[in-house]
Design an enzyme around this catalytic site. Structure first.
Site, PDB file in Angstrom:
ATOM      1  N   GLY A 188      23.166 -35.963 -25.883  1.00 40.39           N
ATOM      2  CA  GLY A 188      23.724 -35.492 -27.140  1.00 40.39           C
ATOM      3  C   GLY A 188      23.407 -36.477 -28.240  1.00 40.39           C
ATOM      4  O   GLY A 188      23.068 -37.638 -27.988  1.00 40.39           O
TER       5      GLY A 188
ATOM      6  N   ASP B  41      22.207 -23.731 -28.913  1.00 43.06           N
ATOM      7  CA  ASP B  41      21.173 -24.665 -29.354  1.00 43.06           C
ATOM      8  C   ASP B  41      19.827 -23.986 -29.593  1.00 43.06           C
ATOM      9  O   ASP B  41      19.083 -24.379 -30.494  1.00 43.06           O
ATOM     10  CB  ASP B  41      21.039 -25.856 -28.403  1.00 43.06           C
ATOM     11  CG  ASP B  41      20.869 -25.472 -26.940  1.00 43.06           C
ATOM     12  OD1 ASP B  41      20.669 -24.277 -26.643  1.00 43.06           O
ATOM     13  OD2 ASP B  41      20.967 -26.369 -26.084  1.00 43.06           O
TER      14      ASP B  41
ATOM     15  N   THR C  66      14.982 -28.772 -21.859  1.00 40.50           N
ATOM     16  CA  THR C  66      15.318 -28.560 -20.451  1.00 40.50           C
ATOM     17  C   THR C  66      14.878 -27.164 -20.022  1.00 40.50           C
ATOM     18  O   THR C  66      14.342 -26.967 -18.939  1.00 40.50           O
ATOM     19  CB  THR C  66      16.828 -28.748 -20.236  1.00 40.50           C
ATOM     20  OG1 THR C  66      17.200 -30.071 -20.621  1.00 40.50           O
ATOM     21  CG2 THR C  66      17.204 -28.526 -18.784  1.00 40.50           C
TER      22      THR C  66
ATOM     23  N   ASN D 294      13.209 -16.644 -20.860  1.00 33.76           N
ATOM     24  CA  ASN D 294      13.732 -17.922 -20.399  1.00 33.76           C
ATOM     25  C   ASN D 294      12.819 -18.463 -19.300  1.00 33.76           C
ATOM     26  O   ASN D 294      12.617 -17.791 -18.279  1.00 33.76           O
ATOM     27  CB  ASN D 294      15.140 -17.713 -19.842  1.00 33.76           C
ATOM     28  CG  ASN D 294      16.105 -18.786 -20.275  1.00 33.76           C
ATOM     29  OD1 ASN D 294      16.087 -19.238 -21.406  1.00 33.76           O
ATOM     30  ND2 ASN D 294      16.957 -19.197 -19.371  1.00 33.76           N
TER      31      ASN D 294
END
Length: 494
Positions: free
Chosen positions: A14, A235, A257, A294
């Protein structure tokens, strides 16, 4: 208000990023960075929310120490995971992480009582075992009985800091509980998982003012006068806002990621073909839709590095891969076995053994296997994307943003395989998208086009032009993948 803070939290780290709008340029300064990960607790893999709250407070205190007494603040995180709170507003334990094994086989179980095609037709959201609908389907019933409200992670953090509860729409769309046509909670789906609509706070648009920081709740910290704005809190939604595309002939890979490959559009594309290819229609800010796929993404190389005790940096792994002969193995990077294996290196090697391929052994061979197959997957999915969206959306430019935009080896490999121009950067697109939406909320920009033009001026991209590439490799990869995925043609087997 001329100082803006993005709290941008991903699955592995973060950061708090500070920006100001000066001389027609966006500044960007890292104020605070911290690690993030889940740990096994009380039978599940869970996020440590109190740790995240503490790190945010440390970061906000640094903002004040740097001389910024007033600011706007926006929070974005990963999607689908949630906190449950009781009638007193107290959290009922730490949230379970989406990679937890509790949803293994859940899609097949759900499909026995509810048609998956109907689920997709209603929501336009891809089938992933960790989607919130499936997490709630297997949630402990006694825990749900105690819960008064469910808050997605960024909404929960906003509640902690302001006392106000909302459900931000871009993130809520990933839950697979919102109807794409009515843009509201789907009563049939809620009934299918035995959840009442009252569990969810009111839906709000990205760019809504959430409230003032409740200083009295944090007397141990010297904090700035902060106004929280509910940004595009997923995000990926923020990353696409922060992507400096223009016109209609561009696509994107938000490379972190996860790798999210797609286009921005205004109308959801819900079809049998999109369902078969597992493409999703996530909501974006300002009435946009992210039509995307994805892909497992940099998680693969992150886990490879971790299994090697971080003996090599990501840059060093890319250099080792570059020096290694390519395309010695084909793997399906989206195979569920790579979602959360005990050992990623062993899992990759076992996959190759089971498919009678050369087993990668050295760090360079393993890294090359990952990068080759990510690039091949990107190229193949771009072909599918163009087929699903029609010839009117032939892509001329692919924007790669996020941490993966710094990997010049993978970016050039992707340009060669996909035979398209790649613009790489900005690396901090998520934080930038968070920040410019705050700026739009207070009137500094009026349209996404205007904000993206400012991003392009402020953060130059690296251009990768395609060079000659043997396309028979792509065809061989696609043929291999088709055979390997025959048993997974029904999404219920995920």
């Amino acid at each position: 208000m001329d100082t803006f803070i993005a709290i941008d939290i991903g699955a592995s780290s973060g950061r708090l990023m500070l920006s100001q709008w000066v001389n027609q340029q966006l500044s960007l300064t890292e104020i605070h960075r911290f690690k993030n990960s889940f740990r096994h607790l009380d039978g599940f893999d869970r996020w440590d929310i109190d740790y995240l709250i503490k790190e945010i407070l440390i970061g906000l205190e640094k903002v004040k120490q740097a001389g910024f007494d007033t600011c706007c603040v926006g929070i974005d995180t990963w999607a689908v995971d949630y906190c449950l709170v009781d009638r007193e507003g107290l959290r009922l334990g730490d949230p379970v992480a989406y990679r937890d094994k509790r949803t293994n086989g859940v899609i097949e179980r759900f499909s026995q009582t509810y048609p998956l095609q109907t689920l997709y037709e209603k929501t336009g959201i891809q089938l992933q075992p960790f989607n919130t609908i499936f997490q709630l389907y297997v949630e402990e019933k006694d825990l749900l009985a105690k819960a008064d409200k469910l808050l997605l992670i960024p909404d929960y953090l906003g509640y902690v800091f302001t006392g106000n509860m909302v459900t931000e729409k871009t993130n809520a769309s990933t839950m697979q509980l919102l109807n794409a046509n009515t843009q509201s909670w789907d009563s049939d789906l809620l009934a299918a998982i035995q959840v009442d609509e009252s569990l969810f706070p009111p839906l709000v648009d990205a760019g809504t003012i959430l409230g003032k920081l409740a200083y009295e709740q944090f007397p141990a910290y010297d904090l700035p006068d902060a106004t929280f704005i509910t940004v595009a809190s997923h995000d990926t939604a923020s990353a696409i806002i922060g992507t400096p595309g223009s016109g209609t002939d561009w696509g994107y890979i938000s490379s972190g990621t996860w790798s999210l490959l797609g286009i921005e559009t205004n109308v959801p594309k819900i079809s049998a073909a999109a369902f078969d290819e597992n493409y999703t229609n996530e909501w974006g800010a300002h009435n946009t839709i992210r039509f995307l796929k994805n892909i497992m993404g940099m998680w693969l190389i992150q886990e490879v590095a971790r299994q090697q005790a971080y003996r090599y940096s990501f840059a060093e792994l890319a250099e080792l891969a570059k020096e290694t002969p390519g395309f010695q193995q084909f793997i399906d990077v989206n195979d569920p076995r790579f979602l959360h294996p005990e050992n990623m290196i062993s899992e990759l090697q076992d996959y190759c053994r089971e498919t009678n391929q050369k087993v990668p052994e050295t760090p360079g061979e393993i890294a090359r296997c990952v990068y080759d197959n990510l690039a091949l997957c990107y190229g193949s999915e771009l072909q599918k994307l163009e087929a699903l969206t029609g010839t009117t959306r032939t892509l001329q430019t692919l924007h790669i943003v996020g941490g993966g935009s710094n990997n010049t080896f993978l970016n050039q490999l992707t340009a060669d395989i996909a035979q398209c121009t790649i613009e790489a950067g900005p690396g901090e697109a998520t934080a930038i998208g968070n920040l410019v939406l705050q700026m739009m909320a207070v009137g500094l920009f009026t349209t996404l086009e205007e904000a993206r033009a400012a991003i392009k001026r402020s953060f130059p991209c690296t251009i990768h032009q395609p060079s000659a590439f043997d396309q028979t490799i792509v065809l061989t990869y696609q043929s291999f993948l088709k055979g390997a995925q025959q048993h997974d043609k029904n999404p219920a087997t995920l």
